[in-house]
Design a protein around this motif. Structure first.
Motif, mmCIF file in Angstrom:
data_model
loop_
_atom_site.group_PDB
_atom_site.id
_atom_site.type_symbol
_atom_site.label_atom_id
_atom_site.label_comp_id
_atom_site.label_asym_id
_atom_site.label_seq_id
_atom_site.Cartn_x
_atom_site.Cartn_y
_atom_site.Cartn_z
ATOM 1 N N ARG A 78 0.833 -1.195 0.000
ATOM 2 C CA ARG A 78 0.000 0.000 0.000
ATOM 3 C C ARG A 78 0.870 1.248 0.000
ATOM 4 N NH1 ARG A 78 -3.146 -2.387 4.717
ATOM 5 N NH2 ARG A 78 -4.406 -3.939 3.671
ATOM 6 N N ALA A 79 0.657 2.095 -0.972
ATOM 7 C CA ALA A 79 1.400 3.349 -1.038
ATOM 8 C C ALA A 79 0.406 4.490 -1.183
ATOM 9 C CB ALA A 79 2.369 3.325 -2.207
ATOM 10 N N GLY A 80 -0.747 4.358 -0.542
ATOM 11 C CA GLY A 80 -1.831 5.306 -0.715
ATOM 12 C C GLY A 80 -1.443 6.749 -0.514
ATOM 13 N N GLY A 81 -1.064 7.138 0.682
ATOM 14 C CA GLY A 81 -0.761 8.525 0.943
ATOM 15 C C GLY A 81 0.720 8.841 0.920
ATOM 16 N N THR A 82 1.553 7.880 0.577
ATOM 17 C CA THR A 82 2.983 8.130 0.651
ATOM 18 C C THR A 82 3.536 8.818 -0.581
ATOM 19 O OG1 THR A 82 3.451 5.940 -0.239
ATOM 20 C CG2 THR A 82 3.355 6.159 2.157
ATOM 21 N N ALA A 83 2.938 8.621 -1.734
ATOM 22 C CA ALA A 83 3.475 9.209 -2.960
ATOM 23 C C ALA A 83 2.432 10.125 -3.595
ATOM 24 C CB ALA A 83 3.860 8.116 -3.943
ATOM 25 N N ASP A 84 2.858 11.314 -3.993
ATOM 26 C CA ASP A 84 1.983 12.243 -4.693
ATOM 27 C C ASP A 84 2.208 12.033 -6.191
ATOM 28 O OD1 ASP A 84 0.334 14.247 -5.472
ATOM 29 O OD2 ASP A 84 1.653 15.883 -4.833
ATOM 30 N N LEU A 85 1.306 11.297 -6.819
ATOM 31 C CA LEU A 85 1.507 10.937 -8.218
ATOM 32 C C LEU A 85 1.408 12.140 -9.139
ATOM 33 C CD1 LEU A 85 -0.393 7.538 -8.352
ATOM 34 C CD2 LEU A 85 2.024 7.965 -8.042
ATOM 35 N N GLY A 86 0.610 13.137 -8.756
ATOM 36 C CA GLY A 86 0.513 14.338 -9.588
ATOM 37 C C GLY A 86 1.852 15.051 -9.692
ATOM 38 N N LEU A 87 2.560 15.139 -8.580
ATOM 39 C CA LEU A 87 3.877 15.771 -8.569
ATOM 40 C C LEU A 87 4.877 14.969 -9.390
ATOM 41 C CD1 LEU A 87 5.809 17.923 -7.525
ATOM 42 C CD2 LEU A 87 6.126 16.523 -5.484
ATOM 43 N N ILE A 88 4.817 13.642 -9.286
ATOM 44 C CA ILE A 88 5.726 12.793 -10.049
ATOM 45 C C ILE A 88 5.479 12.961 -11.540
ATOM 46 C CG2 ILE A 88 6.332 10.390 -10.549
ATOM 47 C CD1 ILE A 88 5.769 9.809 -7.584
ATOM 48 N N CYS A 89 4.211 12.973 -11.945
ATOM 49 C CA CYS A 89 3.895 13.151 -13.365
ATOM 50 C C CYS A 89 4.336 14.529 -13.847
ATOM 51 C CB CYS A 89 2.402 12.974 -13.599
ATOM 52 S SG CYS A 89 1.844 11.284 -13.389
ATOM 53 N N GLU A 90 4.174 15.521 -12.999
ATOM 54 C CA GLU A 90 4.582 16.875 -13.388
ATOM 55 C C GLU A 90 6.100 16.966 -13.556
ATOM 56 O OE1 GLU A 90 3.390 20.594 -14.570
ATOM 57 O OE2 GLU A 90 2.133 18.937 -13.946
ATOM 58 N N ARG A 91 6.841 16.341 -12.670
ATOM 59 C CA ARG A 91 8.302 16.330 -12.795
ATOM 60 C C ARG A 91 8.751 15.585 -14.053
ATOM 61 N NH1 ARG A 91 10.150 14.965 -6.641
ATOM 62 N NH2 ARG A 91 9.742 17.012 -5.759
ATOM 63 N N ARG A 92 8.088 14.472 -14.337
ATOM 64 C CA ARG A 92 8.433 13.726 -15.552
ATOM 65 C C ARG A 92 8.137 14.545 -16.800
ATOM 66 N NH1 ARG A 92 6.166 7.732 -14.020
ATOM 67 N NH2 ARG A 92 7.819 7.221 -12.556
ATOM 68 N N ARG A 93 7.029 15.252 -16.795
ATOM 69 C CA ARG A 93 6.682 16.102 -17.936
ATOM 70 C C ARG A 93 7.735 17.193 -18.114
ATOM 71 N NH1 ARG A 93 1.752 17.759 -16.543
ATOM 72 N NH2 ARG A 93 0.740 16.080 -17.670
ATOM 73 N N ALA A 94 8.138 17.817 -16.996
ATOM 74 C CA ALA A 94 9.150 18.873 -17.070
ATOM 75 C C ALA A 94 10.489 18.311 -17.556
ATOM 76 C CB ALA A 94 9.314 19.539 -15.705
ATOM 77 N N ALA A 95 10.851 17.109 -17.111
ATOM 78 C CA ALA A 95 12.113 16.516 -17.554
ATOM 79 C C ALA A 95 12.071 16.163 -19.033
ATOM 80 C CB ALA A 95 12.420 15.268 -16.727
ATOM 81 N N ALA A 96 10.921 15.636 -19.499
ATOM 82 C CA ALA A 96 10.804 15.282 -20.912
ATOM 83 C C ALA A 96 10.842 16.525 -21.795
ATOM 84 C CB ALA A 96 9.516 14.508 -21.151
ATOM 85 N N LEU A 97 10.175 17.579 -21.359
ATOM 86 C CA LEU A 97 10.192 18.814 -22.148
ATOM 87 C C LEU A 97 11.562 19.491 -22.084
ATOM 88 C CD1 LEU A 97 6.647 20.205 -21.348
ATOM 89 C CD2 LEU A 97 7.473 19.283 -23.526
ATOM 90 N N ALA A 98 12.282 19.305 -20.986
ATOM 91 C CA ALA A 98 13.615 19.890 -20.887
ATOM 92 C C ALA A 98 14.569 19.260 -21.894
ATOM 93 C CB ALA A 98 14.164 19.721 -19.469
ATOM 94 N N THR A 99 14.370 17.983 -22.208
ATOM 95 C CA THR A 99 15.210 17.355 -23.231
ATOM 96 C C THR A 99 14.938 17.936 -24.614
ATOM 97 O OG1 THR A 99 13.612 15.574 -23.585
ATOM 98 C CG2 THR A 99 15.375 15.185 -21.969
ATOM 99 N N LEU A 100 13.740 18.503 -24.778
ATOM 100 C CA LEU A 100 13.396 19.151 -26.052
ATOM 101 C C LEU A 100 13.737 20.635 -26.051
ATOM 102 C CD1 LEU A 100 9.926 17.457 -26.588
ATOM 103 C CD2 LEU A 100 12.088 16.853 -27.671
ATOM 104 N N GLY A 101 14.230 21.127 -24.922
ATOM 105 C CA GLY A 101 14.609 22.531 -24.834
ATOM 106 C C GLY A 101 13.490 23.447 -24.393
ATOM 107 N N VAL A 102 12.415 22.905 -23.871
ATOM 108 C CA VAL A 102 11.270 23.701 -23.425
ATOM 109 C C VAL A 102 11.335 23.827 -21.909
ATOM 110 C CG1 VAL A 102 8.757 23.833 -23.332
ATOM 111 C CG2 VAL A 102 9.877 22.868 -25.348
#
Length: 125
Positions: A78-102
């Motif tokens: 159970r990892a119910g309240g331990t991980a904030d998935l919205g924050l993880i997805c946002e960081r991944r989006r920022a990292a992916a866009l950073a590879t494109l220079g955005v």
């Protein structure tokens, strides 16, 4: 016809040939020689089991599931309240866009910079 002759010959030879014991029979294992050790046996603290009892959370991993006695997911899964998935997805989006220079502006609770710090040329984030 050739197949029948080959089968008959193999059957006849299998009857006449002496049988060896199978790999997992007691007779085969009794015939095996003891392995010869070339290095001396080390005696150190790590060669003995740990003297403390196994913790409860480790024993819970190896207990069998018995229908209604346990929940659908184990407590260690159970990892119910331990991980904030919205924050993880946002960081991944920022990292992916950073590879494109955005430069992707994102913020989270307790961040050292607000989202407005990422504004580029007066364009609000």
């Amino acid at each position: 016809m050739r197949d029948a002759i080959a089968r008959a010959l193999s059957w006849a030879f299998s009857i006449l040939a002496p049988r060896r014991p199978g790999r997992h029979t007691a007779e085969f294992l009794a015939r095996q020689a003891e392995p010869v050790r070339t290095e001396p046996v080390r005696i150190d603290p790590w060669s003995k089991p740990w003297p403390t009892p196994t913790p409860e959370h480790v024993r819970a991993r190896y207990t069998p599931l018995r229908g209604e006695d346990v929940a659908l997911t184990r407590p260690y899964c159970r990892a119910g309240g331990t991980a904030d998935l919205g924050l993880i997805c946002e960081r991944r989006r920022a990292a992916a866009l950073a590879t494109l220079g955005v430069d992707w502006p994102y913020t989270y609770e307790g961040a050292p910079f607000p989202a407005s710090a990422f504004a580029v040329a007066g364009v609000p984030a």
